[in-house]
Design an enzyme around this catalytic site. Structure first.
Site, short mmCIF file in Angstrom:
data_model
loop_
_atom_site.label_atom_id
_atom_site.label_comp_id
_atom_site.label_asym_id
_atom_site.label_seq_id
_atom_site.Cartn_x
_atom_site.Cartn_y
_atom_site.Cartn_z
CE LYS A 94 31.69 47.99 42.79
NZ LYS A 94 31.20 46.65 42.51
CG ASP A 133 29.53 50.75 39.98
OD1 ASP A 133 28.33 50.77 40.32
OD2 ASP A 133 30.13 49.70 39.68
O1 C5P Z 1 27.09 52.15 33.92
P1 C5P Z 1 28.14 51.19 33.50
O2 C5P Z 1 28.92 51.69 32.31
O3 C5P Z 1 29.05 50.76 34.60
O4 C5P Z 1 27.37 49.90 33.04
C1 C5P Z 1 27.95 48.91 32.24
C2 C5P Z 1 26.85 48.01 31.72
O5 C5P Z 1 26.34 47.19 32.78
C3 C5P Z 1 25.64 48.71 31.15
O6 C5P Z 1 25.85 49.06 29.81
C4 C5P Z 1 24.56 47.68 31.33
O7 C5P Z 1 24.67 46.69 30.31
C5 C5P Z 1 24.94 47.01 32.64
N1 C5P Z 1 24.26 47.65 33.80
C6 C5P Z 1 22.92 47.43 33.98
N2 C5P Z 1 22.29 48.04 35.03
C7 C5P Z 1 22.98 48.80 35.90
C8 C5P Z 1 24.36 49.01 35.74
C9 C5P Z 1 24.98 48.41 34.67
O8 C5P Z 1 22.25 46.72 33.22
N3 C5P Z 1 22.34 49.36 36.92
#
Ligand code: C5P
Length: 319
Positions: A21, A148
């Protein structure tokens, strides 16, 4: 079909396409009580994809191999996490699978490659294991795996709110727009690092209540460029992480200035938390024309490059 998996038979092998994406819009609204950021985004699937081959087994073993020397294939891999989550929700501990990942989406690139792989595992194993989880149930599991992953299951053109997992439909363009996508192969960016930096730089300006979050969401929903997405009224391509991350990463500034020097594009931006950047074009024909004209220049700067049309679906069974 590759023959990378050589396990005993217990069902036909499936091959799942897991596309990348880009972010046409990424607004960081504020901080949530769970420590994540509250986001307002427009995400778009593009035709650059990993592929996962899945061979179902009934010995309770979940294994992953990959052609990528950079990727861990143990418990930390989102494909393995997805398989274990789905199996535990099914209550059938004998379910197993031998999976092989063909990695084409660069890692740590802001293109949701890992998330799409996780989504593909959920989708493919639900079929292989005959589990009949509904799309809604798979989306809930996807949201547990990462912010995501739900988008990657659904794909196409979507508004994404919350952590990124709350999806709303928008109408995609009639004729697929396309991007020239570039990435510095020596650079990958940790998403937590990018959001932490954003908090340091912009934290004082963050909104801090649900009412203000909703006002911002509504502004995005009402944006004239979204109804429908079309090249005659292109997205402004705003990404709140772009300035923050590129100020610490000169190669992103370099990528963006090279892309902005290509004539005929509708604009250029960083995707997600970077370092991938893209220039947007009205049609694949336009994008390919300028891709062929500028590929040597981009490659001379050491960049990996792709020319990819938009896609209107997320992970799916590969015929
Ligand atoms: O959800 P995901 O594992 O992709 O997120 C990775 C990191 O990115 C999270 O641990 C956080 O530190 C940051 N993040 C965030 N806010 C979001 C998505 C991700 O702070 N909405």
């Amino acid at each position: 079909m590759s023959s990378s998996i050589t396990s005993q038979s217990s069902g036909p092998m499936l091959r799942i396409k897991a596309p990348a994406k880009i972010n046409l819009h990424l607004e960081v609204l504020g901080l949530r009580n769970d420590g994540f950021h509250e986001l307002a985004m427009v995400m778009q699937t593009i035709d650059l994809a990993d592929f996962i081959e899945i061979k179902p087994k009934s010995d309770g073993l979940i294994t992953l191999t990959t052609d990528s020397p950079e990727l861990a294939t143990g418990e930390e891999n989102l494909i393995v996490k997805a398989a274990k989550l789905l199996r535990s929700r099914s209550g059938m501990s004998n379910l197993g699978a031998a999976m092989h990942l063909e990695k084409n989406i660069p890692i740590g690139a802001g293109l949701a490659g890992g998330s799409s792989d996780g989504a593909a595992a959920l989708f493919g194993l639900n079929v292989c294991w005959n589990l009949s989880f509904t799309t809604g149930e798979l989306i809930e599991l996807a949201s547990e795996l990462g912010s995501d992953v739900a988008f990657c299951l659904e794909g196409g053109s979507k508004l994404c709110f919350g952590r990124g997992e709350k999806l709303e439909d928008i109408v995609g363009p009639d004729e697929p727009m396309s991007v020239i996508l570039v990435k510095d192969p020596d650079m990958s960016i940790s998403t937590p690092w990018a959001y932490e930096l954003c908090k340091e730089v912009n934290g004082r300006k963050y909104l801090n209540n649900e009412h203000d979050f909703e006002v911002s969401r509504q502004q995005l929903r009402n944006s004239s460029w979204l109804h429908p997405l079309r090249s005659s009224n292109p997205p402004p391509l705003e990404n709140d992480l772009e300035n923050v991350v590129s100020s610490k990463t000169p190669s992103i500034e370099n990528s963006l200035s090279l892309l902005r020097a290509i004539p005929g594009s509708l604009g250029a931006a960083m995707s997600g938390s970077g370092p991938s950047c893209f220039a947007l074009f009205s049609t694949y024909k336009d994008a390919k024309y300028f891709f062929d004209q500028y590929r040597h220049k981009l490659e001379k700067h050491g960049l990996q490059i792709w020319c990819c049309p938009f896609c209107d679906e997320g992970v799916r069974l590969e015929k």
